[in-house]
Design a protein around this motif. Structure first.
Motif, PDB file in Angstrom:
ATOM      1  N   PHE A  46       0.294  -1.045  -0.312  1.00  0.00           N
ATOM      2  CA  PHE A  46      -0.183   0.272   0.079  1.00  0.00           C
ATOM      3  C   PHE A  46       0.875   0.695  -0.471  1.00  0.00           C
ATOM      4  N   ASP A  47       2.479   0.750   0.082  1.00  0.00           N
ATOM      5  CA  ASP A  47       3.382   2.276  -0.263  1.00  0.00           C
ATOM      6  C   ASP A  47       3.277   3.004  -1.840  1.00  0.00           C
ATOM      7  N   ASP A  48       2.652   1.942  -2.357  1.00  0.00           N
ATOM      8  CA  ASP A  48       2.639   2.167  -3.751  1.00  0.00           C
ATOM      9  C   ASP A  48       1.539   3.263  -4.047  1.00  0.00           C
ATOM     10  N   PHE A  49       1.511   4.050  -4.809  1.00  0.00           N
ATOM     11  CA  PHE A  49       0.134   4.979  -4.882  1.00  0.00           C
ATOM     12  C   PHE A  49      -0.620   4.289  -5.996  1.00  0.00           C
ATOM     13  N   LEU A  50       0.022   3.565  -6.823  1.00  0.00           N
ATOM     14  CA  LEU A  50      -1.009   3.040  -8.116  1.00  0.00           C
ATOM     15  C   LEU A  50      -1.925   2.019  -6.815  1.00  0.00           C
ATOM     16  N   ILE A  51      -1.396   1.368  -6.476  1.00  0.00           N
ATOM     17  CA  ILE A  51      -2.169   0.165  -5.321  1.00  0.00           C
ATOM     18  C   ILE A  51      -3.464   0.693  -4.522  1.00  0.00           C
ATOM     19  N   ARG A  52      -2.917   2.031  -3.879  1.00  0.00           N
ATOM     20  CA  ARG A  52      -4.239   2.047  -2.808  1.00  0.00           C
ATOM     21  C   ARG A  52      -5.149   2.815  -4.215  1.00  0.00           C
ATOM     22  N   ALA A  53      -4.397   3.695  -5.103  1.00  0.00           N
ATOM     23  CA  ALA A  53      -6.020   4.295  -6.085  1.00  0.00           C
ATOM     24  C   ALA A  53      -6.392   3.161  -6.827  1.00  0.00           C
ATOM     25  N   LEU A  54      -6.076   1.577  -6.869  1.00  0.00           N
ATOM     26  CA  LEU A  54      -7.149   0.288  -7.268  1.00  0.00           C
ATOM     27  C   LEU A  54      -8.280   0.100  -6.647  1.00  0.00           C
ATOM     28  N   PHE A  55      -7.101  -0.234  -5.341  1.00  0.00           N
ATOM     29  CA  PHE A  55      -7.770  -0.131  -4.071  1.00  0.00           C
ATOM     30  C   PHE A  55      -9.226   0.646  -3.754  1.00  0.00           C
ATOM     31  N   ALA A  56      -9.333   1.761  -3.986  1.00  0.00           N
ATOM     32  CA  ALA A  56      -9.835   2.894  -3.872  1.00  0.00           C
ATOM     33  C   ALA A  56     -11.021   3.254  -4.546  1.00  0.00           C
ATOM     34  N   LYS A  65      -2.948   5.863   2.842  1.00  0.00           N
ATOM     35  CA  LYS A  65      -3.900   4.641   3.504  1.00  0.00           C
ATOM     36  C   LYS A  65      -4.870   4.684   4.406  1.00  0.00           C
ATOM     37  N   GLY A  66      -4.668   5.406   5.427  1.00  0.00           N
ATOM     38  CA  GLY A  66      -6.080   6.304   6.129  1.00  0.00           C
ATOM     39  C   GLY A  66      -7.289   6.762   5.427  1.00  0.00           C
ATOM     40  N   ASP A  67      -7.382   7.235   3.873  1.00  0.00           N
ATOM     41  CA  ASP A  67      -8.062   7.274   3.096  1.00  0.00           C
ATOM     42  C   ASP A  67      -9.201   6.199   2.321  1.00  0.00           C
ATOM     43  N   LEU A  68      -7.773   4.608   2.079  1.00  0.00           N
ATOM     44  CA  LEU A  68      -8.649   3.524   2.262  1.00  0.00           C
ATOM     45  C   LEU A  68      -9.368   2.952   3.302  1.00  0.00           C
ATOM     46  N   ILE A  69      -8.582   3.166   4.584  1.00  0.00           N
ATOM     47  CA  ILE A  69      -9.656   2.661   5.399  1.00  0.00           C
ATOM     48  C   ILE A  69     -11.260   2.987   5.384  1.00  0.00           C
ATOM     49  N   VAL A  70     -11.280   4.389   5.142  1.00  0.00           N
ATOM     50  CA  VAL A  70     -13.013   5.078   5.196  1.00  0.00           C
ATOM     51  C   VAL A  70     -13.993   4.563   3.742  1.00  0.00           C
ATOM     52  N   ILE A  71     -12.942   4.507   3.070  1.00  0.00           N
ATOM     53  CA  ILE A  71     -13.099   3.941   1.712  1.00  0.00           C
ATOM     54  C   ILE A  71     -14.044   2.276   2.114  1.00  0.00           C
ATOM     55  N   TRP A  72     -12.773   1.935   2.323  1.00  0.00           N
ATOM     56  CA  TRP A  72     -13.762   0.610   2.344  1.00  0.00           C
ATOM     57  C   TRP A  72     -14.287   0.202   3.554  1.00  0.00           C
ATOM     58  N   ALA A  87     -19.574  10.602  -0.167  1.00  0.00           N
ATOM     59  CA  ALA A  87     -19.004  11.160   1.257  1.00  0.00           C
ATOM     60  C   ALA A  87     -17.875  10.070   0.910  1.00  0.00           C
ATOM     61  N   VAL A  88     -17.511   8.767   0.371  1.00  0.00           N
ATOM     62  CA  VAL A  88     -16.389   8.462  -0.196  1.00  0.00           C
ATOM     63  C   VAL A  88     -15.863   8.389  -1.433  1.00  0.00           C
ATOM     64  N   ALA A  89     -16.566   8.661  -2.088  1.00  0.00           N
ATOM     65  CA  ALA A  89     -16.624   8.557  -3.465  1.00  0.00           C
ATOM     66  C   ALA A  89     -15.740  10.004  -3.932  1.00  0.00           C
ATOM     67  N   ILE A  90     -15.773  11.267  -2.542  1.00  0.00           N
ATOM     68  CA  ILE A  90     -16.224  12.352  -3.579  1.00  0.00           C
ATOM     69  C   ILE A  90     -14.277  12.586  -3.881  1.00  0.00           C
ATOM     70  N   LYS A  91     -13.511  11.867  -2.932  1.00  0.00           N
ATOM     71  CA  LYS A  91     -11.975  11.684  -2.946  1.00  0.00           C
ATOM     72  C   LYS A  91     -11.578  11.166  -4.505  1.00  0.00           C
ATOM     73  N   VAL A  92     -12.327   9.919  -4.937  1.00  0.00           N
ATOM     74  CA  VAL A  92     -11.776   8.646  -5.875  1.00  0.00           C
ATOM     75  C   VAL A  92     -12.319   9.669  -7.170  1.00  0.00           C
ATOM     76  N   VAL A  93     -13.780   9.763  -7.525  1.00  0.00           N
ATOM     77  CA  VAL A  93     -13.868  10.619  -8.627  1.00  0.00           C
ATOM     78  C   VAL A  93     -14.474  11.942  -8.829  1.00  0.00           C
ATOM     79  N   GLY A  94     -14.677  12.601  -7.503  1.00  0.00           N
ATOM     80  CA  GLY A  94     -15.195  13.810  -7.764  1.00  0.00           C
ATOM     81  C   GLY A  94     -16.717  13.937  -7.287  1.00  0.00           C
TER      82      GLY A  94
END
Length: 275
Positions: A14-24, A136-143, A193-200
């Motif tokens: 999850f240190d890879d930004f692309l992996i975090r983006a995929l999971f988000a 990583k914190g955003d990922l926890i909130v999203i999931w 609330a969870v999607a605003i960071k991902v797609v706006g």
């Protein structure tokens, strides 16, 4: 001397930004899929639009008050959804009401952002998403939000479906359609609330509607449609991110473009099958 190998930490990926983006992206797709089906069945696209636009005002207020952006967006999105739901039940013209509230909420949010002093804010990231900046914190909130929405939809699925198909039948079975509407309102606010960071804010409704509409073309039951919508949403998230990475295009709009392409493919496939 050979040094002993230490076991790899599974969180290192999850240190890879692309992996975090995929999971988000996949998390948002799973949250939006079941709810998107009801948005399509109830023809509530404009309702979702008003709720998503209001989230910008929530972002501005949360930054001004120094609280979590997620909490601010959730609170304002929920307040907007409840306001629209209650006013529509009192006889107000729904189309006109939603048009006024959707654009007013977005305008007030943008004006409120302009008054923020000493706060660095990339407004475009909240309008069109910034999935590559997910932490990583955003990922926890999203999931966590996705799990809550999926659990809520699974728990109330039959009641929501009955009240969507026929309100009189719902009353006959002891189901209160107004209560089910409030549950949908809560789920919609969480998704926003969870999607605003991902797609706006401007593209959230697209992720609600397009995968569900694409799955509808081939589905033979509501449950299959919900699962198909989740699959199409996840595929759009992965495909959009890959396209964005290789073509250097905005991630959020790229995800929606891939979702639109999948919708066209599914619609054409359904027509070919019917012939």
């Amino acid at each position: 001397m050979i040094m002993p190998m230490t076991p790899a930490d599974p969180t290192d990926m999850f240190d890879d930004f692309l992996i975090r983006a995929l999971f988000a992206g996949v998390g948002v797709a799973l949250a939006a899929a079941p709810l998107g089906c009801f948005v399509v069945w109830r023809r509530m696209a404009y309702f979702g639009d008003a709720t998503a636009h209001a989230a910008i005002l929530g972002v501005a207020l949360s930054l001004a008050l120094g609280v979590s952006v997620f909490a601010g967006a959730l609170a304002i999105a929920l307040a907007m959804a409840l306001t629209v739901s209650n006013l529509s039940e009192k006889g107000f013209g729904v189309d006109t009401l939603l048009g006024v509230l959707a654009h007013s909420a977005l305008a007030f949010g943008l004006v409120a952002v302009s008054f923020l002093q000493g706060v660095r804010l990339d407004l475009m990231s909240y309008l069109f998403g910034d999935i590559l900046a997910v932490s990583k914190g955003d990922l926890i909130v999203i999931w966590a939000g996705a799990a809550l929405v999926v659990t809520l939809m699974a728990w109330r699925w039959q009641a929501l479906l009955t009240s969507t198909l026929n309100r009189d039948l719902a009353y006959a079975n002891g189901i209160n359609p107004q209560r089910e509407q409030q549950i949908m309102t809560l789920a919609l606010a969480i998704v926003v609330a969870v999607a605003i960071k991902v797609v706006g804010a401007l593209l959230i409704v697209a992720m609600l509607i397009i995968p569900a509409a694409g799955a509808r073309a081939m589905a033979r039951s509501p449950e299959i449609m919900a699962v198909g919508a989740a699959a199409l949403g996840a595929l759009a998230a992965v495909g959009g991110l890959m396209a964005s990475y290789h073509l250097d295009t905005p991630a959020g709009p790229s995800i929606v473009c891939v979702a639109a392409g999948l919708f066209v493919v599914m619609t054409l496939a359904a027509r070919l099958r019917s012939k």
